[in-house]
Scaffold this motif. Structure first.
Motif, PDB file in Angstrom:
ATOM      1  N   ARG A   1       0.910  -1.129   0.065  1.00  0.00           N
ATOM      2  CA  ARG A   1      -0.101   0.042  -0.029  1.00  0.00           C
ATOM      3  C   ARG A   1       1.012   1.170   0.165  1.00  0.00           C
ATOM      4  O   ARG A   1       0.451   2.229  -0.698  1.00  0.00           O
ATOM      5  N   VAL A   2       2.101   1.215   0.815  1.00  0.00           N
ATOM      6  CA  VAL A   2       2.695   2.293   1.081  1.00  0.00           C
ATOM      7  C   VAL A   2       3.189   2.831  -0.613  1.00  0.00           C
ATOM      8  O   VAL A   2       3.367   3.838  -0.827  1.00  0.00           O
ATOM      9  N   CYS A   3       3.625   1.578  -1.411  1.00  0.00           N
ATOM     10  CA  CYS A   3       4.545   2.081  -2.785  1.00  0.00           C
ATOM     11  C   CYS A   3       3.027   2.656  -3.606  1.00  0.00           C
ATOM     12  O   CYS A   3       3.295   3.384  -4.467  1.00  0.00           O
ATOM     13  N   LYS A   4       1.920   2.084  -3.588  1.00  0.00           N
ATOM     14  CA  LYS A   4       0.997   2.586  -4.283  1.00  0.00           C
ATOM     15  C   LYS A   4       0.796   4.014  -4.024  1.00  0.00           C
ATOM     16  O   LYS A   4       0.686   5.114  -4.982  1.00  0.00           O
ATOM     17  N   GLU A   5       0.748   4.475  -2.695  1.00  0.00           N
ATOM     18  CA  GLU A   5       0.623   5.794  -2.462  1.00  0.00           C
ATOM     19  C   GLU A   5       1.965   6.860  -2.826  1.00  0.00           C
ATOM     20  O   GLU A   5       1.833   7.719  -3.303  1.00  0.00           O
ATOM     21  N   GLU A   6       2.917   6.296  -2.588  1.00  0.00           N
ATOM     22  CA  GLU A   6       4.278   6.727  -2.915  1.00  0.00           C
ATOM     23  C   GLU A   6       4.052   7.250  -4.524  1.00  0.00           C
ATOM     24  O   GLU A   6       4.771   8.167  -5.077  1.00  0.00           O
ATOM     25  N   SER A   7       3.396   6.242  -5.260  1.00  0.00           N
ATOM     26  CA  SER A   7       3.625   6.401  -6.617  1.00  0.00           C
ATOM     27  C   SER A   7       2.802   7.843  -6.998  1.00  0.00           C
ATOM     28  O   SER A   7       3.118   8.434  -7.880  1.00  0.00           O
ATOM     29  N   PHE A   8       1.686   7.973  -6.243  1.00  0.00           N
ATOM     30  CA  PHE A   8       0.738   9.025  -6.384  1.00  0.00           C
ATOM     31  C   PHE A   8       1.745  10.202  -6.048  1.00  0.00           C
ATOM     32  O   PHE A   8       1.640  11.443  -6.520  1.00  0.00           O
ATOM     33  N   HIS A   9       2.574  10.063  -4.864  1.00  0.00           N
ATOM     34  CA  HIS A   9       3.263  11.245  -4.510  1.00  0.00           C
ATOM     35  C   HIS A   9       4.121  11.629  -5.440  1.00  0.00           C
ATOM     36  O   HIS A   9       4.305  12.998  -5.470  1.00  0.00           O
ATOM     37  N   GLN A  10       4.805  10.860  -6.211  1.00  0.00           N
ATOM     38  CA  GLN A  10       6.084  10.863  -6.991  1.00  0.00           C
ATOM     39  C   GLN A  10       5.367  11.736  -8.309  1.00  0.00           C
ATOM     40  O   GLN A  10       5.926  12.710  -8.662  1.00  0.00           O
ATOM     41  N   ARG A  11       4.322  11.238  -8.654  1.00  0.00           N
ATOM     42  CA  ARG A  11       3.657  11.823  -9.977  1.00  0.00           C
ATOM     43  C   ARG A  11       3.233  13.131  -9.661  1.00  0.00           C
ATOM     44  O   ARG A  11       3.073  14.153 -10.159  1.00  0.00           O
ATOM     45  N   GLN A  12       2.720  13.383  -8.258  1.00  0.00           N
ATOM     46  CA  GLN A  12       2.341  14.900  -8.016  1.00  0.00           C
ATOM     47  C   GLN A  12       3.542  15.876  -7.808  1.00  0.00           C
ATOM     48  O   GLN A  12       3.475  16.960  -8.384  1.00  0.00           O
ATOM     49  N   GLY A  13       4.578  15.399  -7.486  1.00  0.00           N
ATOM     50  CA  GLY A  13       5.779  15.988  -7.591  1.00  0.00           C
ATOM     51  C   GLY A  13       6.320  16.599  -8.868  1.00  0.00           C
ATOM     52  O   GLY A  13       6.636  17.456  -9.243  1.00  0.00           O
ATOM     53  N   PHE A  14       6.170  15.484  -9.595  1.00  0.00           N
ATOM     54  CA  PHE A  14       6.684  15.511 -10.997  1.00  0.00           C
ATOM     55  C   PHE A  14       5.770  16.709 -11.674  1.00  0.00           C
ATOM     56  O   PHE A  14       6.213  17.545 -12.586  1.00  0.00           O
ATOM     57  N   GLU A  15       4.524  16.409 -11.775  1.00  0.00           N
ATOM     58  CA  GLU A  15       3.612  17.286 -12.350  1.00  0.00           C
ATOM     59  C   GLU A  15       3.585  18.636 -11.551  1.00  0.00           C
ATOM     60  O   GLU A  15       3.493  19.671 -12.483  1.00  0.00           O
ATOM     61  N   ALA A  16       4.123  18.830 -10.389  1.00  0.00           N
ATOM     62  CA  ALA A  16       4.089  20.370  -9.912  1.00  0.00           C
ATOM     63  C   ALA A  16       5.625  21.050 -10.479  1.00  0.00           C
ATOM     64  O   ALA A  16       5.696  22.135 -10.749  1.00  0.00           O
ATOM     65  N   MET A  17       6.587  20.020 -10.733  1.00  0.00           N
ATOM     66  CA  MET A  17       7.766  20.529 -11.536  1.00  0.00           C
ATOM     67  C   MET A  17       7.170  21.054 -12.734  1.00  0.00           C
ATOM     68  O   MET A  17       7.953  22.020 -13.329  1.00  0.00           O
ATOM     69  N   GLN A  18       6.712  20.287 -13.456  1.00  0.00           N
ATOM     70  CA  GLN A  18       6.130  20.342 -15.103  1.00  0.00           C
ATOM     71  C   GLN A  18       5.458  22.146 -15.045  1.00  0.00           C
ATOM     72  O   GLN A  18       5.769  22.772 -15.840  1.00  0.00           O
ATOM     73  N   ALA A  19       4.696  22.065 -14.099  1.00  0.00           N
ATOM     74  CA  ALA A  19       3.762  23.346 -13.792  1.00  0.00           C
ATOM     75  C   ALA A  19       5.067  24.623 -13.709  1.00  0.00           C
ATOM     76  O   ALA A  19       4.710  25.664 -14.372  1.00  0.00           O
ATOM     77  N   LEU A  20       5.873  24.391 -12.700  1.00  0.00           N
ATOM     78  CA  LEU A  20       6.933  25.259 -12.738  1.00  0.00           C
ATOM     79  C   LEU A  20       7.723  25.584 -13.844  1.00  0.00           C
ATOM     80  O   LEU A  20       8.104  26.852 -14.244  1.00  0.00           O
ATOM     81  N   VAL A  21       8.074  24.523 -14.529  1.00  0.00           N
ATOM     82  CA  VAL A  21       9.096  24.957 -15.782  1.00  0.00           C
ATOM     83  C   VAL A  21       8.170  25.314 -16.933  1.00  0.00           C
ATOM     84  O   VAL A  21       8.959  25.882 -17.895  1.00  0.00           O
TER      85      VAL A  21
END
Ligand code: BYC
Length: 304
Positions: A145-165
């Motif tokens: 379960r931790v890994c499923k949630e971490e995948s969402f966390h990683q995606r949200q971080g990458f998407e927030a980086m995409q918005a900044l760039v």
């Protein structure tokens, strides 16, 4: 029988016999892992009231809550080994127990929240997916379960980086600066290099670790280098280059800094533990109230 189970990829359950050293090392790693999840809430939690939009605030709130949940699954897994939760918390509060040193760095801008999600959670997934196949059942199951949630966390971080760039030149610069700050702490999450890792040999033999620290760090660098290209950002390592075999050459983090962090000398180490101790103190009335309720339920049951 224990050796046969762990060497054939099977799983040990709490009621099975296990060597004392296996129990002790697992308790140590799982407790440290739980502490990391709980301490990791602090730098990101500090941004909840300052998130740049309602949408970002809702996402960050959910992420930080998830980390608390991970800590709880992990404390639960460690308890199945006979480790007392109060004792684990005492280990964290007194400084006797370690937690992931990457959280001892600061997060001065919103870009750091994005970079931490992308790189910190990205590193966590690479490290934790193999733990979902580790030899101790309760730890492995918590990791699913931790890994499923971490995948969402990683995606949200990458998407927030995409918005900044994709934003203004200042926002793009904020993303690059945050990558410059978080690259090295992300590499640190994988632990010391293999030739300086006293725990790896036993952990590999017992099936706690499926890959060594360096193997997982390499996997992470290969993945993150490709993602940085997509973002159009530069990883702050002049030696980083893609080889013909598809893997990257890269520089290891500064080992003196890593060792100082291990001693608890990271830039925010004192603040993190102080804050955690104060939060525990503030929550004392909740624990007392729950205990009083439990005592009354037990007394009522006994009376009837
Ligand atoms: N920081 O022989 P080694 C998250 C210690 S949180 C501090 O390689 P091992 C997230 C190590 O403990 C997820 N200490 O040990 C949360 C050992 O000390 P002791 C964090 C470190 O255990 C919120 C000594 O150095 N992930 O994702 O075989 C928001 C020698 O090392 C560190 C986990 O906890 C470090 N970075 O390997 C966002 C994963 N590295 O106990 C995200 C589970 C090493 O001998 N843990 N040390 O005094 C593991 O996979 C392994 O324990 C490690 C270290 C790879 C970390």
């Amino acid at each position: 029988m224990f050796e046969e189970i762990v060497q054939t990829g099977g799983q040990i359950e709490p009621s099975d016999w296990m060597p004392d050293k296996y129990r002790a090392s697992l308790s140590r790693q799982i407790a440290q892992h739980a502490h990391s999840e709980i301490i990791g809430m602090q730098p990101e939690g500090a941004w909840i009231t300052r998130a740049p939009s309602l949408r970002r605030k809702a996402i960050l709130l959910a992420k930080v809550q998830d980390e608390a949940g991970h800590g709880l699954y992990l404390y639960g897994a460690a308890e199945t080994l006979g480790t007392d939760r109060a004792e684990m918390l005492e280990g964290l509060h007194s400084g006797r127990h370690k937690y992931a040193m990457s959280f001892d760095y600061g997060m001065p801008t919103w870009g750091d929240v994005a970079a931490m999600g992308w790189l910190g959670d990205g590193a966590a997934i690479v490290n934790q997916v193999p733990l979902a196949r580790c030899s101790y059942g309760p730890y492995a199951r918590a990791m699913v379960r931790v890994c499923k949630e971490e995948s969402f966390h990683q995606r949200q971080g990458f998407e927030a980086m995409q918005a900044l760039v994709a934003g203004t030149p200042q926002q793009r610069q904020m993303a690059q600066d945050a990558l410059d700050r978080w690259w090295w702490p992300a590499l640190m999450l994988f632990g010391p290099p293999d030739d300086a890792s006293p725990r790896t040999a036993d952990s590999m033999r017992w099936g706690i670790k499926r890959y060594t620290n360096d193997e997982l760090r390499q996997r992470f660098v290969d993945m993150a280098a490709a993602q940085a290209d997509v973002l159009g950002l530069t990883i702050p390592d002049p030696a980083l280059r893609l080889r013909e075999d598809g893997h990257c050459d890269f520089t290891l983090m500064d080992l003196e800094e890593f060792t100082a962090n291990l001693r608890g000398e990271g830039p925010y180490a004192t603040q993190r533990r102080d804050h955690r101790r104060a939060a525990h103190q503030d929550g004392a009335w909740v624990r007392e109230a729950m205990q009083a309720y439990d005592d009354r339920v037990v007394a009522a049951r006994e009376a009837s």
